[in-house]
Design an enzyme around this catalytic site. Structure first.
Site, PDB file in Angstrom:
ATOM      1  N   GLY A  42       0.820  -1.211   0.000  1.00  0.00           N
ATOM      2  CA  GLY A  42       0.000   0.000   0.000  1.00  0.00           C
ATOM      3  C   GLY A  42       0.849   1.253   0.000  1.00  0.00           C
ATOM      4  O   GLY A  42       0.492   2.253   0.633  1.00  0.00           O
ATOM      5  N   ALA A  47       1.811   3.195  -2.642  1.00  0.00           N
ATOM      6  CA  ALA A  47       1.690   4.114  -3.772  1.00  0.00           C
ATOM      7  C   ALA A  47       1.197   5.491  -3.354  1.00  0.00           C
ATOM      8  O   ALA A  47       1.362   6.468  -4.087  1.00  0.00           O
ATOM      9  CB  ALA A  47       0.757   3.529  -4.824  1.00  0.00           C
ATOM     10  N   SER A  48       0.610   5.588  -2.143  1.00  0.00           N
ATOM     11  CA  SER A  48       0.081   6.875  -1.698  1.00  0.00           C
ATOM     12  C   SER A  48      -0.019   6.871  -0.176  1.00  0.00           C
ATOM     13  O   SER A  48       0.249   5.861   0.484  1.00  0.00           O
ATOM     14  CB  SER A  48      -1.308   7.137  -2.305  1.00  0.00           C
ATOM     15  OG  SER A  48      -2.237   6.152  -1.872  1.00  0.00           O
ATOM     16  N   ILE A  88       0.144   7.052   3.785  1.00  0.00           N
ATOM     17  CA  ILE A  88       1.132   6.681   4.788  1.00  0.00           C
ATOM     18  C   ILE A  88       2.240   5.834   4.175  1.00  0.00           C
ATOM     19  O   ILE A  88       3.424   6.014   4.482  1.00  0.00           O
ATOM     20  CB  ILE A  88       0.450   5.923   5.946  1.00  0.00           C
ATOM     21  CG1 ILE A  88      -0.419   6.874   6.768  1.00  0.00           C
ATOM     22  CG2 ILE A  88       1.482   5.248   6.839  1.00  0.00           C
ATOM     23  CD1 ILE A  88      -1.291   6.174   7.795  1.00  0.00           C
ATOM     24  N   ASP A 138       1.771  -2.438  -4.439  1.00  0.00           N
ATOM     25  CA  ASP A 138       0.462  -1.786  -4.412  1.00  0.00           C
ATOM     26  C   ASP A 138      -0.399  -2.334  -5.531  1.00  0.00           C
ATOM     27  O   ASP A 138       0.107  -2.725  -6.598  1.00  0.00           O
ATOM     28  CB  ASP A 138       0.616  -0.272  -4.563  1.00  0.00           C
ATOM     29  CG  ASP A 138      -0.558   0.499  -3.975  1.00  0.00           C
ATOM     30  OD1 ASP A 138      -0.378   1.171  -2.950  1.00  0.00           O
ATOM     31  OD2 ASP A 138      -1.672   0.411  -4.548  1.00  0.00           O
ATOM     32  N   VAL A 165      -3.048  -7.740  -1.944  1.00  0.00           N
ATOM     33  CA  VAL A 165      -2.765  -8.471  -0.713  1.00  0.00           C
ATOM     34  C   VAL A 165      -3.825  -9.517  -0.385  1.00  0.00           C
ATOM     35  O   VAL A 165      -3.620 -10.347   0.509  1.00  0.00           O
ATOM     36  CB  VAL A 165      -2.582  -7.518   0.493  1.00  0.00           C
ATOM     37  CG1 VAL A 165      -1.381  -6.607   0.282  1.00  0.00           C
ATOM     38  CG2 VAL A 165      -3.851  -6.721   0.777  1.00  0.00           C
ATOM     39  N   TYR A 200     -14.565  -1.916  10.329  1.00  0.00           N
ATOM     40  CA  TYR A 200     -13.218  -1.347  10.347  1.00  0.00           C
ATOM     41  C   TYR A 200     -12.591  -1.495  11.729  1.00  0.00           C
ATOM     42  O   TYR A 200     -11.418  -1.847  11.856  1.00  0.00           O
ATOM     43  CB  TYR A 200     -13.262   0.126   9.937  1.00  0.00           C
ATOM     44  CG  TYR A 200     -11.892   0.718   9.672  1.00  0.00           C
ATOM     45  CD1 TYR A 200     -11.222   0.438   8.486  1.00  0.00           C
ATOM     46  CD2 TYR A 200     -11.274   1.549  10.607  1.00  0.00           C
ATOM     47  CE1 TYR A 200      -9.970   0.967   8.231  1.00  0.00           C
ATOM     48  CE2 TYR A 200     -10.020   2.082  10.361  1.00  0.00           C
ATOM     49  CZ  TYR A 200      -9.368   1.792   9.172  1.00  0.00           C
ATOM     50  OH  TYR A 200      -8.128   2.314   8.931  1.00  0.00           O
ATOM     51  N   LYS A 224      -9.064  -3.585  12.546  1.00  0.00           N
ATOM     52  CA  LYS A 224      -7.852  -2.978  13.095  1.00  0.00           C
ATOM     53  C   LYS A 224      -7.510  -3.510  14.490  1.00  0.00           C
ATOM     54  O   LYS A 224      -6.331  -3.635  14.839  1.00  0.00           O
ATOM     55  CB  LYS A 224      -7.991  -1.451  13.111  1.00  0.00           C
ATOM     56  CG  LYS A 224      -7.937  -0.824  11.718  1.00  0.00           C
ATOM     57  CD  LYS A 224      -6.666  -1.200  10.983  1.00  0.00           C
ATOM     58  CE  LYS A 224      -6.563  -0.555   9.618  1.00  0.00           C
ATOM     59  NZ  LYS A 224      -5.282  -0.874   8.926  1.00  0.00           N
TER      60      LYS A 224
END
Length: 293
Positions: free
Chosen positions: A37, A39-40, A42, A61, A85, A178, A182
């Site tokens: 991840g 490419a942009s 964080i 990515d 992923v 979400y 997490k």
């Protein structure tokens, strides 16, 4: 005495004028990192910070063109490989690509994740969306840990990082899906640390406050349609607790550099919360004495 003091001051001044500051220290010199991840947001900020600290970075990515553009922007120490992923074979291939390109993998940062656009009530939970979010945010992280460990264990060294969230430690800040994803990432890190420590491999988590990354901004646009980006960023920043500072991607990148470096050589199984104190307190909101009749 006066002359000695003057010469000392001139010497110190000269050091700073030549740029010998803490910023010039390469904390990851010679290290090789794989970031999902990246490419942009964080991931990209962390890739840039790793490179500025002497590392070579493989950007993995699902966004092919953006990934290529990011690698080109970051320079010769960045390479790109497409990676979904949710496909274990893609994660395995990304690890193998890193080894074939750089002969080793020192740092694996499982950062890829998606937001959850579902109704807030458990009664309206869309289990298909739940499965999709868990597939990326949880299973993708587990795949990254698995395949990084596969190549790190024989070397008996390595650092694995995962992106959590404050929603994983405090309920009610996001949709159930979400939050569950997490909190599971944080638990995975604890579980993996119990095994990996015997091989000299460290694994840690970073849980950020809300940051106006492309992922968050896209979600905010759906919630607050019609507001411009500046206003949406203002809403995100105003939600913070630490006055005078905002949480930015670079803050998470700095945390990642610290955890990946020898400065954190004895830290494993930890969840580093970068939230300006937001999750540390609640105010009861009692009125001041002079406001009570």
């Amino acid at each position: 005495m006066l002359r000695i003091g003057l010469r000392k001051n001139v010497f110190i001044s000269g050091i700073f004028n030549r740029g010998f500051t803490s910023e010039t220290v390469s904390k990851l010199d010679g290290k090789v990192a794989l970031i999902t991840g990246a490419a942009s947001g964080i991931g990209k900020a962390t890739a840039a910070k790793f490179i500025s600290n002497g590392a070579k970075v493989v950007i993995a990515d699902i966004q092919r063109q953006l990934g290529r553009d990011t690698a080109a922007e970051l320079g010769p120490n960045a390479t790109f490989i497409p990676c979904d992923v949710t496909k274990e074979s893609d994660v395995s291939d990304a690890v193998d690509f890193t080894i074939s390109t750089h002969d080793k993998l020192d740092i694996m940062y499982n950062n890829a994740g998606i937001a959850c656009n579902t109704p807030p009530s458990i009664v309206d939970l869309d289990l298909a969306v739940f499965d999709r979010v868990m597939d990326i945010n949880v299973r993708g992280v587990m795949a990254g840990i698995k395949h990084a460990s596969r190549v790190m264990i024989p070397r008996r060294t390595g650092c694995i990082l995962c992106t959590g969230s404050i929603t994983g430690i405090m309920a009610g800040l996001a949709q159930h899906t979400y939050t569950v994803s997490k909190s599971t990432v944080i638990a995975i890190v604890s579980s993996a640390a119990a095994e990996l420590c015997q091989y000299g491999i460290r694994i840690n988590c970073i849980s950020p406050f809300a940051i106006p990354t492309p992922m968050v901004m896209n979600e905010m646009n759906q919630i607050y349609s019609g507001l411009n980006d500046a206003r949406l960023r203002e809403i995100v920043y105003n939600a913070g607790a630490l006055h005078g500072a905002n949480c930015e991607p670079e803050d998470i990148a700095n945390a990642a550099v610290y955890l990946a470096s020898d400065d954190a050589k004895y830290i494993s199984g930890h969840n580093l919360v970068v939230d300006g104190g937001f999750t540390r307190f609640k105010s009861l909101g009692f009125p001041a004495p002079d406001q009570v009749a």
